[in-house]
Scaffold this motif. Structure first.
Motif, PDB file in Angstrom:
ATOM      1  N   GLY A 310      10.062  92.181 148.248  1.00  0.00           N
ATOM      2  CA  GLY A 310       8.817  91.501 148.562  1.00  0.00           C
ATOM      3  C   GLY A 310       8.208  91.896 149.888  1.00  0.00           C
ATOM      4  N   GLN A 311       8.921  92.641 150.715  1.00  0.00           N
ATOM      5  CA  GLN A 311       8.366  93.073 151.988  1.00  0.00           C
ATOM      6  C   GLN A 311       7.664  94.419 151.848  1.00  0.00           C
ATOM      7  OE1 GLN A 311      11.182  94.695 154.982  1.00  0.00           O
ATOM      8  NE2 GLN A 311      12.829  94.214 153.508  1.00  0.00           N
ATOM      9  N   ARG A 312       6.846  94.759 152.827  1.00  0.00           N
ATOM     10  CA  ARG A 312       6.180  96.059 152.825  1.00  0.00           C
ATOM     11  C   ARG A 312       7.222  97.166 152.990  1.00  0.00           C
ATOM     12  NH1 ARG A 312       1.873  98.519 157.248  1.00  0.00           N
ATOM     13  NH2 ARG A 312       1.200 100.302 155.984  1.00  0.00           N
ATOM     14  N   ARG A 313       7.022  98.227 152.259  1.00  0.00           N
ATOM     15  CA  ARG A 313       7.986  99.327 152.295  1.00  0.00           C
ATOM     16  C   ARG A 313       7.910 100.107 153.617  1.00  0.00           C
ATOM     17  NH1 ARG A 313       6.872 100.173 146.180  1.00  0.00           N
ATOM     18  NH2 ARG A 313       8.895  99.643 145.273  1.00  0.00           N
ATOM     19  N   ARG A 314       9.079 100.479 154.105  1.00  0.00           N
ATOM     20  CA  ARG A 314       9.217 101.387 155.250  1.00  0.00           C
ATOM     21  C   ARG A 314      10.009 102.594 154.752  1.00  0.00           C
ATOM     22  NH1 ARG A 314       8.498  99.553 160.391  1.00  0.00           N
ATOM     23  NH2 ARG A 314      10.273 100.770 161.191  1.00  0.00           N
ATOM     24  N   PHE A 315       9.399 103.759 154.775  1.00  0.00           N
ATOM     25  CA  PHE A 315       9.939 104.943 154.117  1.00  0.00           C
ATOM     26  C   PHE A 315      10.684 105.849 155.097  1.00  0.00           C
ATOM     27  CE2 PHE A 315       6.494 103.675 151.357  1.00  0.00           C
ATOM     28  CZ  PHE A 315       6.964 103.918 150.084  1.00  0.00           C
TER      29      PHE A 315
END
Length: 563
Positions: A310-315
């Motif tokens: 549910g959190q924003r992705r960090r790639f």
């Protein structure tokens, strides 16, 4: 940590990998290595019976066109290549070198979905047309590297402790017989214009363990000289490394098998280097499209321990520091940046046996510290063995987007990775659906020649290699040269079957690897693989996608379910 930062281990933090030795890296290519286990004496010949006529059948067209972004000249006479290619495409009868090629009805090989259209030939083929090509035979070679490849099973067992060694129980006689049977098969069923394939093995100076990690160029050069000057070969079907493929190309020898090179690399070494593996340019173009259209706009959906959905992705984007692979992975990082969402970490590592364990540990620590949620990995299997194990030890299970390269989209390789971490892996594959052993195209081809013996377990690797060679020879026509071989494959109208869609021509431009479409796949650790019966298998979507297509709003992975 700044976005797009680049990370490398300091030399002082690298140390020797104790207890394993050079055989460990063979897992990165063990699907091929198992072919090389036997110790085969040099200068053995396999020559087989003459071609047989094809029956009536049909083959739908797929692809086409003759465009080529690069051309190069080979040894010998060049003049008749165009006529041969035209006949193979179904054109009017043509007279070449005193012989006549004509279109006949149906495919060359009935029931074969990759078969080119039938071609008949009468008369003289004109004799010698290139080095290794006489009026009666086409000399091809297979190198046995100098390293002791019989330790592959032991390395896999030592790493995984659970691998099914029965899959690699082939004897020297099994492998030699299987190759001979396939050579006979292609001599019988394809149109070689009065010639036969003649296969020669030789013991090389180079080691595949060194070449896979970017070394061994001088030894590979020496082996390529042996192929060109001692055996006078037209083609080699064991170019399973970049150094050997480059060396053979520089000696003007057709070579097949180089793993996951870029389109630019194949263009540089045209018309000599070919492979049934996808090129990394095409693979990352497909992957970049999925990342930009599906992953960037969405939040985390299938992570595990330590990473909240549910959190924003960090790639984080990871690839070896080999310049060719870096040029390919740059396609992904550039697409992400252009879409306004650059990778948090862009990481590289040296594919060196003595450093992989330490480098993987440092990569894992960096990604945990940077709270990476989604790892885009164009990694070799050994690094993934270490990396997934390190993630498990840290109780950290990010989403993993697998590139489908270096055999990581094969069940028998992915089964070596940490089960709990790899349960959150998905990605793309350019492969077809791997059938259980005993039901593949290569298996049936070998059994059709020798019904009394079971083929070697890696029969399909041989089959695909030789299939590309046979296609190019038939499509080239009687005046066989490297340039004619290239024009012939570029004119191949394509096929679609067990190995997925094949074509050597995309958008009017020739390519040197036939795989050009992908499917989405995700890892299920609780289902047995149909290939070897061991737990863990890739679940593959049914639909094939082109490079500019997206597989939908979401990648078809859990929790969204198969699509």
């Amino acid at each position: 940590m700044s976005d797009g930062s680049r990370f490398r281990l300091p030399a002082s933090d690298r140390h020797l990998l104790a207890g394993y030795g050079p055989g460990i890296f063979l897992v990165a290519a063990f699907l091929l290595m198992s072919l090389l286990v036997p110790t085969i004496a040099p200068e053995q010949n396999v020559s087989s019976s003459s071609a047989s006529s094809a029956d009536v059948g049909s083959l739908p067209a797929a692809g086409g066109g003759d465009g080529s972004p690069a051309t190069a000249s080979g040894h010998g006479r060049q003049g008749g290549a165009g006529a041969g290619a035209g006949a193979a495409k179904g054109g009017v009868a043509s007279s070449v070198s005193g012989g006549t090629t004509e279109k006949c009805v149906g495919p060359q090989v009935p029931g074969d979905s990759y078969s080119p259209p039938c071609v008949s030939f009468t008369g003289s083929n004109g004799g010698a047309t290139a080095r290794g090509v006489t009026g009666k035979q086409i000399t091809i070679t297979f190198r046995i590297p100098a390293d002791n490849l019989s330790s592959t099973d032991a390395a896999i067992q030592q790493l995984a402790g659970k691998y099914n060694t029965a899959a690699f129980s082939d004897t020297e006689a099994d492998v030699k017989r299987t190759i001979a049977d396939l050579v006979t098969y292609f001599n019988r069923h394809f149109q070689f214009y009065g010639r036969k394939l003649s296969l020669r093995y030789f013991k090389g100076h180079g080691t595949l363990t060194s070449e896979i990690t970017g070394g061994g160029q001088s030894q590979a050069n020496a082996d390529a000289l042996t192929v060109a000057d001692s055996y006078h070969a037209f083609a080699d079907v064991s170019a399973f490394s970049q150094p050997f493929g480059q060396a053979l190309s520089q000696q003007h020898v057709i070579n097949i098998g180089s793993p996951y090179m870029s389109l630019g690399w194949y263009q540089q070494y045209a018309p000599y280097a070919w492979s049934f593996f996808p090129n990394c340019t095409t693979a990352t173009q497909g992957g970049a499209g999925n990342v930009v259209r599906q992953l960037l706009p969405q939040k985390v959906t299938w992570a595990g321990k330590g990473v909240s959905n549910g959190q924003r992705r960090r790639f984080a984007v990871i690839a070896p520091d080999n310049p060719i692979y870096q040029s390919c992975i740059h396609i992904v990082t550039r697409a992400m940046a252009n879409a306004g969402h650059p990778a948090t970490d862009t990481l590289s590592y040296t594919a060196n046996l003595s450093e992989l364990s330490q480098e993987a540990a440092a990569l894992e620590q960096r990604m945990v510290n940077d709270k990476i949620t989604t790892v885009i990995c164009a990694c070799d299997p050994i690094t993934l063995i270490y990396l997934t194990g390190d993630f498990d030890n840290a109780d950290y299970e990010p989403e993993i987007i697998n590139s489908g390269g270096a055999f990581t989209d094969e069940d028998v390789v992915a089964q070596l990775f940490d089960k709990s971490v790899w349960a959150h892996a998905a990605g793309e594959t350019f492969n077809g659906t791997t059938p259980p052993f005993g039901s593949s195209l290569g298996y049936f081809a070998a059994k059709s020649v020798d019904p009394t013996h079971v083929p070697a377990h890696e029969v399909d690797v041989f089959y695909e290699d030789l299939y590309i060679l046979a296609l190019g020879i038939q499509q080239a026509g009687p005046d066989l040269t490297p340039a004619a071989f290239q024009r012939g494959l570029f004119s191949y109208r394509g096929g679609d079957g067990e190995y997925g869609p094949w074509s050597f021509n995309q958008g009017g431009h020739g390519i040197w690897t036939p795989q050009y479409k992908f499917r989405v796949e995700w890892w299920n650790p609780t289902v047995a693989s149909p290939f070897n019966g061991q737990l863990g298998t890739w679940v593959v979507g049914k639909r094939w996608f082109g490079l500019n297509e997206s597989s939908g709003r979401y990648m078809p992975v859990f929790p969204h379910g198969p699509q």
